[in-house]
Design a protein around this motif. Structure first.
Motif, PDB file in Angstrom:
ATOM      1  N   ALA A 485       0.833  -1.211   0.000  1.00  0.00           N
ATOM      2  CA  ALA A 485       0.000   0.000   0.000  1.00  0.00           C
ATOM      3  C   ALA A 485       0.863   1.255   0.000  1.00  0.00           C
ATOM      4  N   LEU A 486       1.939   1.247   0.788  1.00  0.00           N
ATOM      5  CA  LEU A 486       2.825   2.409   0.854  1.00  0.00           C
ATOM      6  C   LEU A 486       3.441   2.705  -0.513  1.00  0.00           C
ATOM      7  N   GLY A 487       3.913   1.666  -1.199  1.00  0.00           N
ATOM      8  CA  GLY A 487       4.522   1.870  -2.507  1.00  0.00           C
ATOM      9  C   GLY A 487       3.536   2.463  -3.506  1.00  0.00           C
ATOM     10  N   ILE A 488       2.313   1.946  -3.517  1.00  0.00           N
ATOM     11  CA  ILE A 488       1.286   2.453  -4.438  1.00  0.00           C
ATOM     12  C   ILE A 488       0.940   3.907  -4.120  1.00  0.00           C
ATOM     13  N   TYR A 489       0.816   4.237  -2.827  1.00  0.00           N
ATOM     14  CA  TYR A 489       0.464   5.604  -2.444  1.00  0.00           C
ATOM     15  C   TYR A 489       1.594   6.580  -2.778  1.00  0.00           C
ATOM     16  N   LEU A 490       2.834   6.192  -2.510  1.00  0.00           N
ATOM     17  CA  LEU A 490       3.958   7.073  -2.823  1.00  0.00           C
ATOM     18  C   LEU A 490       4.085   7.285  -4.332  1.00  0.00           C
ATOM     19  N   PHE A 491       3.804   6.251  -5.102  1.00  0.00           N
ATOM     20  CA  PHE A 491       3.800   6.409  -6.563  1.00  0.00           C
ATOM     21  C   PHE A 491       2.773   7.462  -6.976  1.00  0.00           C
ATOM     22  N   GLY A 492       1.551   7.385  -6.404  1.00  0.00           N
ATOM     23  CA  GLY A 492       0.527   8.367  -6.728  1.00  0.00           C
ATOM     24  C   GLY A 492       0.932   9.781  -6.354  1.00  0.00           C
ATOM     25  N   MET A 493       1.665   9.941  -5.269  1.00  0.00           N
ATOM     26  CA  MET A 493       2.098  11.264  -4.829  1.00  0.00           C
ATOM     27  C   MET A 493       3.034  11.932  -5.827  1.00  0.00           C
ATOM     28  N   VAL A 494       3.921  11.163  -6.437  1.00  0.00           N
ATOM     29  CA  VAL A 494       4.870  11.776  -7.378  1.00  0.00           C
ATOM     30  C   VAL A 494       4.332  11.814  -8.807  1.00  0.00           C
ATOM     31  N   TYR A 495       3.363  10.943  -9.116  1.00  0.00           N
ATOM     32  CA  TYR A 495       2.758  10.988 -10.450  1.00  0.00           C
ATOM     33  C   TYR A 495       1.873  12.217 -10.627  1.00  0.00           C
TER      34      TYR A 495
END
Length: 655
Positions: A485-495
């Motif tokens: 979940a953390l990886g997916i959320y951090l990806f969304g933050m920078v995208y």
């Protein structure tokens, strides 16, 4: 025949003296049409440059006379209207500070000054247009993501829920059907729809199609029936996604144009979030005797609600003034823009300037007999713009964001979540995607398009690798679910502040105006084509590559995207049309060499801390070094500077 019909008939007849004068303004301003080497193609680029300031070289007296003549040509013969166009033409030419135009009233001076000092102070009708455009974007987002939760159920009841090769391909085909339609048909019918029905009409029709398709999806009973319904949805998604930003841009004042065009990305992200909300809200709905289930039908059908609202409200806002001008309906255009501005002088200024630009556009379109599609590939300036645009549009999909947008619930289920927890986790991604799109209002014009991409691509690659490798953490460990979940959320933050808003903005800027409609159609079709490919292949990729391999695949593409941007995508932030011609008219070999020098400079300056290293100059510097400062001789008191006018001319869309 009514008076309005007579007026429009008179305007659409043979060109009057005033029309001839306006169409000849580039020549009056000193534009020389080159007939030597380069021929018609070079002439088109020269005229495209001239669009930066088509009123250059004209005196205040000439502008005033032209404004009055245009008012009479348009059938606006009242003393008040003629005065508005006389003063509006002078203001459009940026010839004098507002306090040096004695005919302006105190109220008019105040309103004109507030355009710069209070850019968000506008008539309520403008914000009504913004609200309609935002609803259209929300429709788009819901169309894309309600399938995320619904597929948990319908693929089982349709008999395609196994991991057999055939079923995984069918799930991808059904999910990607709208984007296949957009790529092959939907995007290419946008222009004829706009010509025939106008901006409001196109938005109404596309939202009506979206509503009907959503309703249809809720009554399907087989996978191929769902495929047909979703393919039909593409006829709504394609024209809507291309028309709505243009409509907002053509109605907005110059100081707000960038922010209002960016609303599309922000409220699409909001619609994506609401789609996740609908999935979670309808999850527990019982079947109630409905064959094959009810909850997934409500999820798929819920996206029709905002589409119906847009259909009901679309014609409550004015049509684009620019579209009226394209139909020679000048009186209607003035009525429309008057609803979007506080004072008639503002409206007359914007309408006169828009009409002037349209005349210059017509000249660009009519020069020579060359094929514009061919010139997209044969002229280096156009070809390089196409390469850069296609890179950012391709990478908007192959960065992997829509793997998460369309399949996050399935991903979280594979990670060990229950169905409800997976939907809740998907909602978390939707919230992050929306919230982190908001800073793009600031970052895209502050840090620049290229710098944003070069910063976020490595981060997106890292977070994709992090997410994929987290599947190797034992499921018995709480870190397994938490890290995914953390990886997916951090990806969304920078995208969201980077590859999310940049591609459409960049593509709209890159092409010269005379070839921009073709370029934007190609760019839009590209992003939907690869969207379809991603949706089609991901279910099978999860089985063949496992989640670790699937996420690593897209992490690798983010690394590729970094180098493609580094070598082939120049910066366009705050560049004038003249500068953009120089920026893109550089051999790709030199552009790539400059990217390599930039990489070496970054490593030496920031990693090895060598402060004496010289920053490499852009390869187009020599092309623009000799260009005179277009703002020379102009002061802030004169209202918008000429450079602001170059970047965002009043009342005309830049997309």
């Amino acid at each position: 025949m009514t008076a309005a019909e007579k007026k429009n008939d008179r305007l659409s007849s043979s060109p009057s003296q005033t029309e001839v004068e306006l169409s000849e303004m580039p020549r009056a301003a000193g534009l020389e049409h080159k007939q030597a080497a380069g021929g018609a193609a070079n002439e088109r680029l020269e005229v495209s440059k001239k669009l930066a300031n088509p009123l250059a070289g004209l005196t205040a007296e000439q502008l005033a006379a032209m404004g009055e003549d245009y008012a009479r040509l348009a059938g606006l013969t009242s003393e008040e209207d003629v005065r508005a166009f006389r003063l509006g033409a002078i203001i459009a030419g940026d010839h004098a500070p507002y306090d040096q135009i004695p005919e302006l009233t105190a109220r008019e001076r105040e309103v004109l000054q507030r355009e710069t000092t209070h850019k968000w102070s506008n008539p309520s009708m403008l914000y009504w247009v913004v609200a309609i455009c935002s609803l259209c974007a929300a429709v788009q987002g819901m169309d894309e993501t309600v399938v995320n939760g619904a597929q948990i159920f319908y693929k089982q009841v349709f008999g395609i829920g196994t991991n057999r090769e055939r079923d995984t391909w069918l799930v991808g085909l059904v999910n990607g059907a709208p984007y296949l339609c957009c790529a092959v048909i939907g995007c290419w019918i946008t222009d004829p729809m706009n010509r025939a029905f106008g901006r409001r009409g196109t938005i109404f029709i596309s939202c009506l199609i979206s509503a009907l398709a959503c309703f249809w999806q809720a009554f399907t009973n087989t996978w191929w029936h769902m495929f047909i319904a979703r393919f039909f949805l593409g006829f709504g998604i394609g024209p809507k996604s291309a028309t709505t930003p243009v409509f907002a841009a053509e109605c907005s004042p110059p100081k707000l144009r960038g922010a209002l065009v960016m609303q599309w990305q922000m409220w699409t992200a909001f619609g994506i979030m609401i789609g996740y909300v609908a999935d979670l809200a309808f999850y527990f709905v019982p079947d109630s005797g409905i064959e094959l289930g009810l909850n997934w039908r409500l999820m798929m059908g819920s996206a029709l609600l905002p589409a119906v609202v847009v259909c009901l409200l679309a014609f409550k806002c004015p049509e684009s003034p620019r579209w009226y001008l394209s139909k020679n309906r000048h009186g209607d255009a003035f009525d429309s823009v008057c609803q979007l501005r506080f004072e008639k002088v503002q409206a007359a200024r914007d309408l006169f300037y828009t009409y002037t630009l349209l005349q210059t556009e017509k000249q660009a379109m009519s020069i020579g007999t060359g094929n514009r599609v061919k010139e997209l590939f044969t002229i280096r300036r156009n070809r390089n713009a196409m390469v850069a645009s296609e890179i950012v549009m391709f990478m908007q999909q192959f960065c992997g964001v829509n793997v998460i947008a369309y399949f996050s619930s399935e991903i979280f289920v594979q990670a060990g979540y229950s169905n409800v927890s997976a939907l809740a986790a998907s909602l978390g991604f939707g919230v992050i995607n929306w919230l982190f799109a908001i800073p793009a209002f600031y970052t895209i014009d502050t840090f620049g398009r290229r710098n944003l991409l070069l910063t976020t691509f490595p981060l997106m690659a890292f977070f994709m690798f992090f997410t994929g490798y987290s599947f190797w953490i034992p499921e018995s460990s709480s870190a397994h679910i938490a890290c995914i979940a953390l990886g997916i959320y951090l990806f969304g933050m920078v995208y969201s502040p980077g590859e999310g808003p940049v591609p459409f903005t960049y593509s709209a800027e890159a092409y010269p105006l005379y070839i921009r409609p073709i370029g934007m159609s190609l760019a839009t079709a590209t992003t939907w084509l690869f969207n379809f490919i991603l949706a089609l292949t991901w279910p099978r990729m999860l089985v063949a590559f496992t989640p670790q391999g699937g996420f690593s695949w897209y992490a690798g593409w983010n690394i590729v995207g970094f180098f493609l941007v580094l070598f082939f995508v120049p910066e366009t932030k705050e560049k004038t049309l003249e500068e953009l011609d120089g920026v893109f008219d550089v051999p790709l070999r030199r552009r790539a060499a400059h990217g390599a020098r930039q990489a070496v400079y970054f490593c030496r300056r920031y990693l090895l801390r060598q402060s004496a290293v010289d920053k490499p100059a852009p390869p187009h510097e020599e092309s623009v070094r000799g260009v005179a400062d277009p703002t020379a001789g102009f002061t802030k008191e004169k209202g918008a500077s000429l450079r602001e006018k170059v970047t965002e001319p009043p009342g005309v869309a830049q997309v």
